[in-house]
Design a protein around this motif. Structure first.
Motif, PDB file in Angstrom:
ATOM      1  N   LYS A  16      -8.822 -11.180   7.812  1.00 39.49           N
ATOM      2  CA  LYS A  16      -7.501 -11.802   7.904  1.00 39.49           C
ATOM      3  C   LYS A  16      -6.591 -11.487   6.723  1.00 39.49           C
ATOM      4  CE  LYS A  16      -9.324 -15.658  10.497  1.00 39.49           C
ATOM      5  NZ  LYS A  16      -9.799 -17.024  10.404  1.00 39.49           N
ATOM      6  N   ARG A  17      -7.142 -11.455   5.502  1.00 35.18           N
ATOM      7  CA  ARG A  17      -6.300 -11.413   4.312  1.00 35.18           C
ATOM      8  C   ARG A  17      -6.379 -10.114   3.521  1.00 35.18           C
ATOM      9  NH1 ARG A  17      -4.302 -16.316   1.568  1.00 35.18           N
ATOM     10  NH2 ARG A  17      -3.905 -14.531   0.302  1.00 35.18           N
ATOM     11  N   PHE A  18      -7.476  -9.373   3.643  1.00 32.91           N
ATOM     12  CA  PHE A  18      -7.667  -8.216   2.769  1.00 32.91           C
ATOM     13  C   PHE A  18      -7.490  -6.893   3.511  1.00 32.91           C
ATOM     14  CE2 PHE A  18     -10.220  -5.174   0.353  1.00 32.91           C
ATOM     15  CZ  PHE A  18      -9.668  -5.337  -0.896  1.00 32.91           C
ATOM     16  N   ASP A  19      -8.197  -6.731   4.605  1.00 28.55           N
ATOM     17  CA  ASP A  19      -8.209  -5.449   5.315  1.00 28.55           C
ATOM     18  C   ASP A  19      -6.835  -4.983   5.800  1.00 28.55           C
ATOM     19  OD1 ASP A  19     -10.883  -5.298   4.808  1.00 28.55           O
ATOM     20  OD2 ASP A  19     -11.517  -5.834   6.849  1.00 28.55           O
ATOM     21  N   PRO A  20      -5.972  -5.864   6.330  1.00 26.45           N
ATOM     22  CA  PRO A  20      -4.660  -5.374   6.779  1.00 26.45           C
ATOM     23  C   PRO A  20      -3.848  -4.743   5.647  1.00 26.45           C
ATOM     24  CG  PRO A  20      -5.086  -7.539   7.713  1.00 26.45           C
ATOM     25  CD  PRO A  20      -6.164  -7.274   6.713  1.00 26.45           C
ATOM     26  N   GLU A  21      -3.877  -5.355   4.485  1.00 26.11           N
ATOM     27  CA  GLU A  21      -3.124  -4.789   3.358  1.00 26.11           C
ATOM     28  C   GLU A  21      -3.788  -3.518   2.821  1.00 26.11           C
ATOM     29  OE1 GLU A  21      -1.817  -7.546   0.396  1.00 26.11           O
ATOM     30  OE2 GLU A  21      -1.673  -9.140   1.891  1.00 26.11           O
ATOM     31  N   ALA A  22      -5.122  -3.501   2.798  1.00 20.68           N
ATOM     32  CA  ALA A  22      -5.817  -2.289   2.363  1.00 20.68           C
ATOM     33  C   ALA A  22      -5.537  -1.139   3.327  1.00 20.68           C
ATOM     34  CB  ALA A  22      -7.317  -2.549   2.259  1.00 20.68           C
ATOM     35  N   SER A  23      -5.480  -1.428   4.611  1.00 14.24           N
ATOM     36  CA  SER A  23      -5.169  -0.393   5.604  1.00 14.24           C
ATOM     37  C   SER A  23      -3.749   0.136   5.431  1.00 14.24           C
ATOM     38  CB  SER A  23      -5.344  -0.942   7.012  1.00 14.24           C
ATOM     39  OG  SER A  23      -6.696  -1.232   7.256  1.00 14.24           O
ATOM     40  N   ALA A  24      -2.829  -0.766   5.128  1.00  7.95           N
ATOM     41  CA  ALA A  24      -1.432  -0.339   4.903  1.00  7.95           C
ATOM     42  C   ALA A  24      -1.341   0.595   3.693  1.00  7.95           C
ATOM     43  CB  ALA A  24      -0.537  -1.548   4.711  1.00  7.95           C
TER      44      ALA A  24
ATOM     45  N   ARG B  15      -2.497   3.656  -6.435  1.00  7.50           N
ATOM     46  CA  ARG B  15      -3.308   2.954  -7.427  1.00  7.50           C
ATOM     47  C   ARG B  15      -2.446   2.278  -8.487  1.00  7.50           C
ATOM     48  NH1 ARG B  15      -6.357   7.080  -9.328  1.00  7.50           N
ATOM     49  NH2 ARG B  15      -7.324   7.219  -7.301  1.00  7.50           N
ATOM     50  N   GLU B  16      -1.316   2.845  -8.810  1.00 10.20           N
ATOM     51  CA  GLU B  16      -0.427   2.290  -9.829  1.00 10.20           C
ATOM     52  C   GLU B  16       0.633   1.356  -9.242  1.00 10.20           C
ATOM     53  OE1 GLU B  16       1.091   5.735 -11.800  1.00 10.20           O
ATOM     54  OE2 GLU B  16      -0.818   6.166 -12.776  1.00 10.20           O
ATOM     55  N   SER B  17       0.618   1.156  -7.932  1.00  8.82           N
ATOM     56  CA  SER B  17       1.648   0.342  -7.289  1.00  8.82           C
ATOM     57  C   SER B  17       1.372  -1.153  -7.471  1.00  8.82           C
ATOM     58  CB  SER B  17       1.719   0.664  -5.795  1.00  8.82           C
ATOM     59  OG  SER B  17       0.577   0.157  -5.130  1.00  8.82           O
ATOM     60  N   PRO B  18       2.418  -1.968  -7.445  1.00  4.93           N
ATOM     61  CA  PRO B  18       2.229  -3.422  -7.528  1.00  4.93           C
ATOM     62  C   PRO B  18       1.444  -3.981  -6.334  1.00  4.93           C
ATOM     63  CG  PRO B  18       4.592  -2.860  -7.533  1.00  4.93           C
ATOM     64  CD  PRO B  18       3.817  -1.589  -7.427  1.00  4.93           C
ATOM     65  N   GLU B  19       1.578  -3.349  -5.174  1.00  7.32           N
ATOM     66  CA  GLU B  19       0.836  -3.807  -4.003  1.00  7.32           C
ATOM     67  C   GLU B  19      -0.669  -3.660  -4.211  1.00  7.32           C
ATOM     68  OE1 GLU B  19       3.201  -1.418  -3.827  1.00  7.32           O
ATOM     69  OE2 GLU B  19       4.777  -2.142  -2.486  1.00  7.32           O
ATOM     70  N   PHE B  20      -1.082  -2.539  -4.804  1.00  5.74           N
ATOM     71  CA  PHE B  20      -2.499  -2.318  -5.062  1.00  5.74           C
ATOM     72  C   PHE B  20      -3.010  -3.301  -6.110  1.00  5.74           C
ATOM     73  CE2 PHE B  20      -6.090  -0.145  -7.121  1.00  5.74           C
ATOM     74  CZ  PHE B  20      -6.886   0.086  -6.007  1.00  5.74           C
ATOM     75  N   ALA B  21      -2.219  -3.547  -7.149  1.00  6.34           N
ATOM     76  CA  ALA B  21      -2.611  -4.509  -8.187  1.00  6.34           C
ATOM     77  C   ALA B  21      -2.763  -5.906  -7.580  1.00  6.34           C
ATOM     78  CB  ALA B  21      -1.591  -4.514  -9.315  1.00  6.34           C
ATOM     79  N   ALA B  22      -1.856  -6.287  -6.685  1.00  5.83           N
ATOM     80  CA  ALA B  22      -1.947  -7.597  -6.027  1.00  5.83           C
ATOM     81  C   ALA B  22      -3.190  -7.674  -5.146  1.00  5.83           C
ATOM     82  CB  ALA B  22      -0.693  -7.858  -5.207  1.00  5.83           C
ATOM     83  N   LEU B  23      -3.504  -6.583  -4.464  1.00  3.02           N
ATOM     84  CA  LEU B  23      -4.691  -6.542  -3.619  1.00  3.02           C
ATOM     85  C   LEU B  23      -5.952  -6.689  -4.463  1.00  3.02           C
ATOM     86  CD1 LEU B  23      -5.389  -6.171  -0.611  1.00  3.02           C
ATOM     87  CD2 LEU B  23      -5.641  -3.737  -1.082  1.00  3.02           C
ATOM     88  N   GLN B  24      -6.004  -6.021  -5.606  1.00  6.06           N
ATOM     89  CA  GLN B  24      -7.150  -6.158  -6.503  1.00  6.06           C
ATOM     90  C   GLN B  24      -7.288  -7.592  -7.001  1.00  6.06           C
ATOM     91  OE1 GLN B  24      -6.339  -3.052  -9.463  1.00  6.06           O
ATOM     92  NE2 GLN B  24      -8.317  -2.192  -8.915  1.00  6.06           N
TER      93      GLN B  24
ATOM     94  N   ILE C 103      -1.223   6.820   1.977  1.00  2.85           N
ATOM     95  CA  ILE C 103      -1.827   8.055   1.452  1.00  2.85           C
ATOM     96  C   ILE C 103      -2.103   9.043   2.579  1.00  2.85           C
ATOM     97  CG2 ILE C 103      -3.833   9.029   0.268  1.00  2.85           C
ATOM     98  CD1 ILE C 103      -4.145   6.297  -1.113  1.00  2.85           C
ATOM     99  N   GLU C 104      -2.723   8.554   3.654  1.00  5.51           N
ATOM    100  CA  GLU C 104      -3.224   9.452   4.699  1.00  5.51           C
ATOM    101  C   GLU C 104      -2.267   9.626   5.865  1.00  5.51           C
ATOM    102  OE1 GLU C 104      -6.860   7.616   5.881  1.00  5.51           O
ATOM    103  OE2 GLU C 104      -7.898   8.164   4.056  1.00  5.51           O
ATOM    104  N   GLY C 105      -1.309   8.770   6.001  1.00  7.94           N
ATOM    105  CA  GLY C 105      -0.471   8.798   7.196  1.00  7.94           C
ATOM    106  C   GLY C 105      -1.059   7.870   8.224  1.00  7.94           C
ATOM    107  N   VAL C 106      -0.910   8.160   9.481  1.00  2.26           N
ATOM    108  CA  VAL C 106      -1.418   7.294  10.556  1.00  2.26           C
ATOM    109  C   VAL C 106      -2.932   7.238  10.466  1.00  2.26           C
ATOM    110  CG1 VAL C 106      -1.555   6.954  13.039  1.00  2.26           C
ATOM    111  CG2 VAL C 106       0.540   7.853  12.016  1.00  2.26           C
ATOM    112  N   ALA C 107      -3.460   6.004  10.465  1.00  4.86           N
ATOM    113  CA  ALA C 107      -4.922   5.820  10.365  1.00  4.86           C
ATOM    114  C   ALA C 107      -5.589   6.004  11.695  1.00  4.86           C
ATOM    115  CB  ALA C 107      -5.222   4.427   9.819  1.00  4.86           C
TER     116      ALA C 107
END
Length: 121
Positions: free
Chosen positions: A104-112, A27-36, A117-121
């Motif tokens: 195309k643009r949101f789900d792949p990054e959200a899954s990553a 939640r505090e990562s730059p990747e999450f902020a970019a996704l938001q 957090i969870e390991g292999v999805a």
């Protein structure tokens, strides 16, 4: 003799497994902020455009009833009916555009991020 307390051996639900990030770290990562930011840059304009289109329809119905009552092509179909049906069409179109964008643009990054957090999805 001390009693065995099973609560002492339970893993902390907020703690990450070794090698995985906690939800708070993600939640505090730059990747999450970019996704938001990416999500908001898509959703807010799309919602604003739809609400403006809906407000226009309501205002025309209230303030221009003669315009809305005009018959199209001499049939029983009116401008108001076509604009009302356009509300449904635009809702489905927005849904399809969002779904395509998310795939195309949101789900792949959200899954990553989820995998961090969870390991292999």
């Amino acid at each position: 003799m001390p009693r065995h307390d099973p609560a002492q051996h339970r893993p902390d639900p907020g703690a990450a497994a070794p090698g995985l990030a906690t939800a708070e770290e993600v939640r505090e990562s730059p990747e999450f902020a970019a996704l938001q930011r990416r999500f908001r840059r898509f959703i807010f304009p799309m919602a604003g455009a739809f609400l403006a289109w809906y407000a226009l329809y309501v205002l025309l119905a209230a303030l221009a009833p003669d315009f809305m009552a005009q018959r199209v092509g001499g049939s029983t179909i009116t401008v108001g009916l076509l604009l009302g049906l356009g509300q449904f069409v635009s809702t489905f179109a927005i849904t399809m555009v969002y779904r395509s964008w998310a795939d195309k643009r949101f789900d792949p990054e959200a899954s990553a991020l989820r995998e961090r957090i969870e390991g292999v999805a």
